[in-house]
Each structure stands twice: as C-alpha cells, then as structure tokens.
Scaffold this motif. Structure first.
Motif, short mmCIF file in Angstrom:
data_model
loop_
_atom_site.label_atom_id
_atom_site.label_comp_id
_atom_site.label_asym_id
_atom_site.label_seq_id
_atom_site.Cartn_x
_atom_site.Cartn_y
_atom_site.Cartn_z
N ASN A 122 0.80 -1.23 0.00
CA ASN A 122 0.00 0.00 0.00
C ASN A 122 0.83 1.28 0.00
O ASN A 122 0.29 2.36 -0.19
CB ASN A 122 -0.98 0.02 1.18
CG ASN A 122 -0.28 -0.06 2.53
OD1 ASN A 122 0.74 -0.74 2.69
ND2 ASN A 122 -0.80 0.63 3.51
N ASN A 123 2.13 1.17 0.20
CA ASN A 123 2.99 2.36 0.09
C ASN A 123 3.43 2.60 -1.35
O ASN A 123 4.22 3.51 -1.62
CB ASN A 123 4.21 2.24 1.00
CG ASN A 123 5.13 1.10 0.61
OD1 ASN A 123 4.85 0.34 -0.33
ND2 ASN A 123 6.23 0.96 1.32
N GLY A 124 2.92 1.78 -2.27
CA GLY A 124 3.23 1.94 -3.69
C GLY A 124 4.34 1.04 -4.20
O GLY A 124 4.55 0.94 -5.40
N ALA A 125 5.08 0.39 -3.29
CA ALA A 125 6.19 -0.46 -3.71
C ALA A 125 5.67 -1.73 -4.38
O ALA A 125 4.66 -2.30 -3.97
CB ALA A 125 7.05 -0.83 -2.51
N ILE A 126 6.38 -2.17 -5.43
CA ILE A 126 6.02 -3.37 -6.18
C ILE A 126 7.23 -4.29 -6.19
O ILE A 126 8.35 -3.87 -6.48
CB ILE A 126 5.61 -3.02 -7.62
CG1 ILE A 126 4.48 -1.99 -7.62
CG2 ILE A 126 5.17 -4.28 -8.37
CD1 ILE A 126 4.17 -1.42 -8.99
N TYR A 127 7.00 -5.56 -5.88
CA TYR A 127 8.08 -6.54 -5.82
C TYR A 127 7.70 -7.79 -6.60
O TYR A 127 6.53 -8.04 -6.88
CB TYR A 127 8.37 -6.96 -4.37
CG TYR A 127 8.69 -5.83 -3.43
CD1 TYR A 127 10.00 -5.39 -3.25
CD2 TYR A 127 7.68 -5.19 -2.70
CE1 TYR A 127 10.30 -4.36 -2.37
CE2 TYR A 127 7.97 -4.16 -1.83
CZ TYR A 127 9.28 -3.75 -1.66
OH TYR A 127 9.56 -2.73 -0.80
N TYR A 128 8.74 -8.56 -6.91
CA TYR A 128 8.51 -9.90 -7.45
C TYR A 128 9.17 -10.89 -6.51
O TYR A 128 10.34 -10.74 -6.13
CB TYR A 128 9.10 -10.06 -8.85
CG TYR A 128 8.83 -11.46 -9.41
CD1 TYR A 128 7.59 -11.77 -9.95
CD2 TYR A 128 9.80 -12.46 -9.32
CE1 TYR A 128 7.33 -13.05 -10.41
CE2 TYR A 128 9.55 -13.74 -9.77
CZ TYR A 128 8.31 -14.03 -10.32
OH TYR A 128 8.03 -15.29 -10.76
N GLY A 129 8.41 -11.91 -6.12
CA GLY A 129 8.93 -12.95 -5.26
C GLY A 129 8.25 -14.26 -5.58
O GLY A 129 7.02 -14.37 -5.50
N ASP A 130 9.01 -15.25 -5.97
CA ASP A 130 8.46 -16.51 -6.47
C ASP A 130 8.05 -17.41 -5.31
O ASP A 130 8.73 -18.35 -4.95
CB ASP A 130 9.49 -17.21 -7.35
CG ASP A 130 8.89 -18.39 -8.10
OD1 ASP A 130 7.65 -18.47 -8.15
OD2 ASP A 130 9.65 -19.22 -8.63
N ARG A 131 6.89 -17.08 -4.74
CA ARG A 131 6.34 -17.89 -3.65
C ARG A 131 4.82 -17.89 -3.79
O ARG A 131 4.20 -16.85 -4.00
CB ARG A 131 6.74 -17.31 -2.29
CG ARG A 131 6.05 -17.97 -1.09
CD ARG A 131 6.48 -19.41 -0.92
NE ARG A 131 5.73 -20.07 0.14
CZ ARG A 131 6.14 -20.14 1.40
NH1 ARG A 131 7.27 -19.56 1.77
NH2 ARG A 131 5.41 -20.78 2.30
N ASP A 132 4.22 -19.06 -3.69
CA ASP A 132 2.78 -19.19 -3.84
C ASP A 132 2.08 -18.76 -2.55
O ASP A 132 2.20 -19.40 -1.52
CB ASP A 132 2.42 -20.64 -4.17
CG ASP A 132 0.96 -20.79 -4.55
OD1 ASP A 132 0.22 -19.78 -4.47
OD2 ASP A 132 0.55 -21.90 -4.92
N PHE A 133 1.36 -17.65 -2.63
CA PHE A 133 0.68 -17.10 -1.46
C PHE A 133 -0.44 -18.01 -0.96
O PHE A 133 -0.88 -17.90 0.18
CB PHE A 133 0.12 -15.72 -1.80
CG PHE A 133 -0.02 -14.80 -0.63
CD1 PHE A 133 0.99 -13.93 -0.26
CD2 PHE A 133 -1.19 -14.81 0.13
CE1 PHE A 133 0.85 -13.09 0.83
CE2 PHE A 133 -1.34 -13.97 1.22
CZ PHE A 133 -0.31 -13.11 1.57
N SER A 134 -0.92 -18.91 -1.82
CA SER A 134 -2.04 -19.76 -1.43
C SER A 134 -1.69 -20.65 -0.24
O SER A 134 -2.58 -21.08 0.51
CB SER A 134 -2.49 -20.63 -2.61
OG SER A 134 -1.46 -21.53 -3.00
N SER A 135 -0.41 -20.94 -0.05
CA SER A 135 -0.01 -21.77 1.09
C SER A 135 -0.31 -21.07 2.42
O SER A 135 -0.68 -21.71 3.41
CB SER A 135 1.48 -22.13 1.01
OG SER A 135 2.28 -20.95 1.05
#
Length: 279
Positions: A122-135
């Motif tokens: 929500n502070n505007g930062a955008i990242y990429y991280g290869d982890r499935d959030f569904s877990s």
C-alpha cells in the motif's frame, strides 16, 4: 632491503583490502537476499491479521488473532526474497488474487495484494517474489471467515483497478435515482475536487451525510471506483437542507486516484450528478 620490505607491505595491504572488499560484497549479497522483510513494521501484538482471497466474483476474508501464529506467519513472509520491480508488473497479475492486512504499532494499515508472484504494497512499492501465497491462505483454514465484503474492500483495490476491471464493482443505475424537486448541479471540476450545488425544491427536508462515492462509465456500464488512499474515514454527521434552500458542497477526488478522461458520477446518499473529465 628497506625498499623490498615496503613493497611487500604494500602487497599485503592490497591483498587485505581486496579480502575486505570481497567479504563486504558477500555480506551485502547475503543481506539483500535473506528476505524481503515486507512486513517489518507489522505489529502482531496489537493488530489482527487478515488474509483475503478473490476469485473474480467473491471476496473471502480470514482473520487471525493468535499472536504466536501471527508472528510465525509474518516471519515466513518476511523471509521471502523479494526483488523490486516496476509498474508494468501489475499487468501480469491475474485471478486469483490474495491479500493481507495488518496494522503497525501506531495503528496505520499495512496491506499487500499478491498474484502470479507480484507483490503490491500500500505504500506503492512493487516486488517480485516466487512464492505461492495460497499456502499462507491454507494455513488459516478454520479461522474466522467473512464473505460479506465486496471487491472494493480488497487490499489495494484502488491501485489494481487501473489495470484490472474486476476490481471495479458493477452498480445498478437505480441506486442513484434523484428525488423529485432536488436539483444537483456541477459548479466546477478540478483535478483534485468537484464542487456542486444542491437546491431543495422537494417540499421536504433533504438529509445527507459526508460519505460519497464516484462511479465511472465503461462500455455503457457504471462501476464504483475503490478508494485508493489509506486511512480514509467519513464523519458520521447529518447535513439537513430545509425545503426551499440551497447548499454548496466540495468533494475530494484524489482519494480515488487520478481520474482519466471519461464520464463519471458523484453519488451522495440516493442522489447523483454526472460529470466528465476531458482527455
């Protein structure tokens, strides 16, 4: 002999500096890759933690109150290596979406939206991280669950709505039918605000609060825009406009982000007025 000794000392000094430089590089590499620490400011001792799931039709929220489990979940998320990326990554996000909400020690919200490895904070930062959030979502099975919210309540829905139409809520045009004798006119539209006049010729008092919303017309269908700003609240105040009188009101548009060219509707209670923004 003295010259040779000085040369040897310089060589030792050079090797030592190179080793220190290489060691610092290794340390920085390890530090940068130990985890994204995206929730370092979260306060599990004072705030509940909520996970969201959106399948394109329904939003489901699971709430976690147990402090130890909150801390464990936050640690797992903070340990995920994240790499900063740019705005274009938001276009690659797709259904299903996952979200997270928690507050910091001062009560300010921290929210994350996740999809296809892209993390939007929500502070505007955008990242990429290869982890499935569904877990993480599965870990909260059995916790308090709520499916009464709309997509407008999803974390960072306002930012996502600029790229994904599914984060705008279709609305029924009948929601905003104006009362006979109540005239609402647009006096001015600026980039950051809209000013209107309300004339009450209905023969009765007109009561309205401070809450308002903005809708946008897309392909002949009206969509409610989500609020993009954090910590936006509306005072529970009733404004009473007697019959035969008028009022001038100004409403902030910036909380809905940058409004692009198109047709819009300002909705107050059951009343509305249309306005346009030129390209």
């Amino acid at each position: 002999m003295i010259v040779f000794q000085k040369i040897r000392e310089k060589r030792y000094l050079f090797v030592l500096l190179m080793l220190l430089f290489m060691g610092a590089g290794v340390f920085i590499f390890i530090f940068q890759n130990r985890g994204g620490n995206i929730l370092t400011e979260a306060s599990p001792d004072t705030s509940a933690l909520q996970l969201y799931y959106f399948d394109g039709k329904k939003v489901i929220v699971r709430t976690l109150y147990n402090i130890d489990r909150k801390k464990d979940l936050i640690k797992k998320i903070n340990d995920i290596p994240l790499e900063k990326t740019d705005e274009s990554a938001l276009t690659s996000m797709d259904i299903p979406f996952y979200g997270l909400w928690i507050s910091n020690k001062d009560g300010y919200p921290i929210s994350i939206a996740w999809s296809k490895g892209v993390w939007l904070k929500n502070n505007g930062a955008i990242y990429y991280g290869d982890r499935d959030f569904s877990s993480f979502w599965k870990q909260l099975e059995g916790e308090k669950e709520d499916d009464s919210l709309t997509v407008l309540n999803f974390p960072n829905a306002g930012r996502l709505s600029a790229y994904h139409l599914s984060f705008m809520l279709k609305v029924d045009e009948e929601v905003a039918e104006n009362t006979d004798g109540l005239d609402i006119l647009v006096k001015s539209v600026l980039p950051d605000e809209i000013t209107i006049s309300i004339s009450n010729n209905s023969g009765e008092e007109f009561t309205y609060g401070e809450y308002y919303s903005i809708q946008k017309e897309i392909g002949g269908q009206w969509y409610a825009l989500p609020i993009q700003e954090d910590n936006i609240g509306f005072h529970d105040i009733a404004h009473i406009l007697p019959a035969g009188e008028s009022a001038i009101e100004t409403y902030d548009l910036t909380i809905f982000g940058t409004l692009e060219s198109g047709n819009y509707k300002l909705v107050i209670e059951t009343e509305s007025v249309e306005f346009s923004i030129a390209g």
